[in-house]
Design a protein around this motif. Structure first.
Motif, PDB file in Angstrom:
ATOM      1  N   GLU A   1       0.705  -1.156   0.086  1.00 53.99           N
ATOM      2  CA  GLU A   1      -0.007   0.052   0.038  1.00 53.99           C
ATOM      3  C   GLU A   1       0.756   1.070   0.074  1.00 53.99           C
ATOM      4  N   ALA A   2       1.922   1.385   0.666  1.00 53.86           N
ATOM      5  CA  ALA A   2       2.915   2.355   0.992  1.00 53.86           C
ATOM      6  C   ALA A   2       3.363   2.631  -0.512  1.00 53.86           C
ATOM      7  N   PHE A   3       3.883   1.418  -1.421  1.00 53.82           N
ATOM      8  CA  PHE A   3       4.353   1.893  -2.512  1.00 53.82           C
ATOM      9  C   PHE A   3       3.310   2.010  -3.592  1.00 53.82           C
ATOM     10  N   LYS A   4       2.265   1.678  -3.639  1.00 51.32           N
ATOM     11  CA  LYS A   4       0.941   1.916  -4.596  1.00 51.32           C
ATOM     12  C   LYS A   4       0.747   3.525  -4.437  1.00 51.32           C
ATOM     13  N   LYS A   5       0.691   3.765  -2.896  1.00 54.07           N
ATOM     14  CA  LYS A   5       0.405   5.327  -2.858  1.00 54.07           C
ATOM     15  C   LYS A   5       1.089   6.235  -3.590  1.00 54.07           C
ATOM     16  N   ILE A   6       2.585   6.025  -3.761  1.00 52.14           N
ATOM     17  CA  ILE A   6       3.367   6.895  -4.568  1.00 52.14           C
ATOM     18  C   ILE A   6       3.391   6.661  -5.994  1.00 52.14           C
ATOM     19  N   GLY A   7       2.769   5.472  -6.403  1.00 51.67           N
ATOM     20  CA  GLY A   7       2.765   4.996  -7.860  1.00 51.67           C
ATOM     21  C   GLY A   7       3.610   3.969  -8.252  1.00 51.67           C
ATOM     22  N   VAL A   8       4.347   3.465  -7.287  1.00 52.54           N
ATOM     23  CA  VAL A   8       5.284   2.098  -7.799  1.00 52.54           C
ATOM     24  C   VAL A   8       4.321   1.038  -7.728  1.00 52.54           C
ATOM     25  N   ASP A   9       4.683   0.600  -9.328  1.00 52.72           N
ATOM     26  CA  ASP A   9       3.807  -0.923  -9.678  1.00 52.72           C
ATOM     27  C   ASP A   9       4.426  -1.999  -8.859  1.00 52.72           C
ATOM     28  N   VAL A  10       3.492  -2.462  -7.931  1.00 51.84           N
ATOM     29  CA  VAL A  10       4.121  -3.850  -6.957  1.00 51.84           C
ATOM     30  C   VAL A  10       4.028  -4.939  -7.573  1.00 51.84           C
ATOM     31  N   SER A  11       3.714  -5.112  -8.919  1.00 47.10           N
ATOM     32  CA  SER A  11       4.071  -6.221  -9.541  1.00 47.10           C
ATOM     33  C   SER A  11       5.627  -6.371 -10.206  1.00 47.10           C
ATOM     34  N   ARG A  12       6.375  -5.250  -9.853  1.00 45.16           N
ATOM     35  CA  ARG A  12       7.984  -5.111 -10.151  1.00 45.16           C
ATOM     36  C   ARG A  12       8.549  -5.977  -9.152  1.00 45.16           C
ATOM     37  N   PHE A  13       8.037  -6.064  -8.045  1.00 47.17           N
ATOM     38  CA  PHE A  13       8.542  -6.959  -6.990  1.00 47.17           C
ATOM     39  C   PHE A  13       8.939  -8.276  -7.057  1.00 47.17           C
ATOM     40  N   GLY A  14       9.985  -8.853  -6.933  1.00 48.26           N
ATOM     41  CA  GLY A  14      10.226 -10.203  -6.806  1.00 48.26           C
ATOM     42  C   GLY A  14      10.741 -10.544  -5.431  1.00 48.26           C
ATOM     43  N   LYS A  15      10.309 -11.668  -5.039  1.00 46.96           N
ATOM     44  CA  LYS A  15      10.808 -12.253  -3.699  1.00 46.96           C
ATOM     45  C   LYS A  15      12.306 -12.682  -3.537  1.00 46.96           C
ATOM     46  N   THR A  16      12.718 -12.410  -2.503  1.00 49.84           N
ATOM     47  CA  THR A  16      14.347 -12.715  -2.004  1.00 49.84           C
ATOM     48  C   THR A  16      13.842 -14.225  -1.334  1.00 49.84           C
ATOM     49  N   VAL A  17      14.680 -15.034  -1.809  1.00 49.79           N
ATOM     50  CA  VAL A  17      14.823 -16.497  -1.124  1.00 49.79           C
ATOM     51  C   VAL A  17      15.377 -16.299   0.357  1.00 49.79           C
ATOM     52  N   GLN A  18      14.319 -16.499   1.213  1.00 50.66           N
ATOM     53  CA  GLN A  18      14.802 -16.748   2.552  1.00 50.66           C
ATOM     54  C   GLN A  18      14.636 -18.226   3.043  1.00 50.66           C
ATOM     55  N   GLY A  19      14.682 -18.447   4.263  1.00 51.70           N
ATOM     56  CA  GLY A  19      14.202 -19.854   4.921  1.00 51.70           C
ATOM     57  C   GLY A  19      15.107 -20.677   5.562  1.00 51.70           C
ATOM     58  N   SER A  20      14.791 -21.753   5.607  1.00 48.94           N
ATOM     59  CA  SER A  20      15.577 -22.704   6.623  1.00 48.94           C
ATOM     60  C   SER A  20      16.820 -23.109   5.762  1.00 48.94           C
ATOM     61  N   ASP A  21      17.024 -23.010   4.398  1.00 51.98           N
ATOM     62  CA  ASP A  21      18.329 -23.323   3.727  1.00 51.98           C
ATOM     63  C   ASP A  21      19.099 -22.389   3.704  1.00 51.98           C
ATOM     64  N   CYS A  22      18.649 -21.259   4.308  1.00 50.96           N
ATOM     65  CA  CYS A  22      19.905 -20.020   4.305  1.00 50.96           C
ATOM     66  C   CYS A  22      20.905 -20.188   5.518  1.00 50.96           C
ATOM     67  N   PRO A  23      22.090 -19.844   5.367  1.00 55.08           N
ATOM     68  CA  PRO A  23      23.210 -20.422   6.298  1.00 55.08           C
ATOM     69  C   PRO A  23      23.547 -18.935   6.927  1.00 55.08           C
ATOM     70  N   TYR A  24      22.552 -18.777   7.843  1.00 58.93           N
ATOM     71  CA  TYR A  24      22.505 -17.484   8.783  1.00 58.93           C
ATOM     72  C   TYR A  24      23.510 -17.797   9.743  1.00 58.93           C
ATOM     73  N   ASP A  25      23.725 -18.996  10.156  1.00 62.15           N
ATOM     74  CA  ASP A  25      24.807 -19.090  11.096  1.00 62.15           C
ATOM     75  C   ASP A  25      26.279 -18.852  10.632  1.00 62.15           C
ATOM     76  N   THR A  26      26.388 -18.793   9.611  1.00 64.37           N
ATOM     77  CA  THR A  26      27.772 -18.478   9.016  1.00 64.37           C
ATOM     78  C   THR A  26      28.052 -16.959   8.897  1.00 64.37           C
ATOM     79  N   GLN A  27      27.096 -16.001   9.445  1.00 60.12           N
ATOM     80  CA  GLN A  27      27.503 -14.777   9.357  1.00 60.12           C
ATOM     81  C   GLN A  27      28.963 -14.326  10.041  1.00 60.12           C
ATOM     82  N   LYS A  28      29.080 -14.982  10.956  1.00 63.26           N
ATOM     83  CA  LYS A  28      30.187 -14.716  11.791  1.00 63.26           C
ATOM     84  C   LYS A  28      31.789 -15.228  11.113  1.00 63.26           C
ATOM     85  N   SER A  29      31.474 -16.111  10.167  1.00 65.68           N
ATOM     86  CA  SER A  29      32.589 -16.758   9.467  1.00 65.68           C
ATOM     87  C   SER A  29      32.984 -16.046   8.290  1.00 65.68           C
TER      88      SER A  29
END
Length: 197
Positions: A168-196
């Motif tokens: 809604e915030a993007f539509k309000k300024i005229g951004v076409d929300v169909s331009r968005f793509g999802k960024t892959v996230q989830g259990s397969d992401c190596p978040y525990d490797t951030q420190k390495s």
């Protein structure tokens, strides 16, 4: 964004008859940046912490393609940004940058990552605890502009109610929300490797 540097690059591209697809005719939408920024400045300490990128519009400067995790530390004036994720080659990658007030006094933040352009960082909406909707738009001479949008979440998955709020915030300024793509996230992401990295 460093408009002078980008303008030179833009002129070189135009001279070669190859305008990038993210540079389009027109102008940036009208956004009440001053009102937003005035409300957000006292809350900048609350904006610090971890943000996961859950969606974005096409952005050739975003080298992290999956499992993007941003960690922002606030020192009272600016944020130090450490971003990690998986690049287009499937390798873990870390990028360092900063998010700070615009040097010429424009009423919004700017984002400056190594190896990229300085760009506006306008927080269109956030509740500081669940989601953040970020917009960046730059105008150039000859009636062209480019814009990029991001949706961040405090966890790898964003509840639908917050996703709709960003849309809604993007539509309000005229951004076409169909331009968005999802960024892959989830259990397969190596978040525990951030420190390495």
């Amino acid at each position: 964004m460093n408009a002078a540097v980008f303008f030179l690059a833009f002129v070189a591209v135009v001279a070669a008859d190859k305008i990038p697809d993210f540079v389009v005719p027109g102008r940036c939408p009208v956004v009440d940046e001053k009102s937003l920024f005035d409300d957000q400045i006292p809350n900048h300490p609350k904006y610090a912490g971890v943000w996961y990128e859950v969606a974005l519009t096409n952005n050739p400067y975003q080298l992290l393609k999956q499992c993007v995790r941003n960690e922002y530390s606030f020192d009272g004036q600016k944020f130090t940004a450490k971003s990690t994720g998986i690049n287009a080659d499937g390798n873990l990658m870390k990028r360092n940058g900063q998010i700070l007030p615009m040097p010429l006094g424009d009423p919004h933040l700017s984002v400056d990552y190594e190896g990229s352009w300085i760009a506006p960082y306008v927080i269109l909406d956030t509740d500081y605890e669940n989601f953040s909707c970020i917009y960046s738009c730059t105008e150039y001479n000859f009636g062209y502009y480019s814009d990029f949008s991001f949706i961040f979440s405090r966890s790898p998955k964003l509840a639908d109610q917050y996703l709709r709020r960003c849309e809604e915030a993007f539509k309000k300024i005229g951004v076409d929300v169909s331009r968005f793509g999802k960024t892959v996230q989830g259990s397969d992401c190596p978040y525990d490797t951030q420190k390495s990295l």
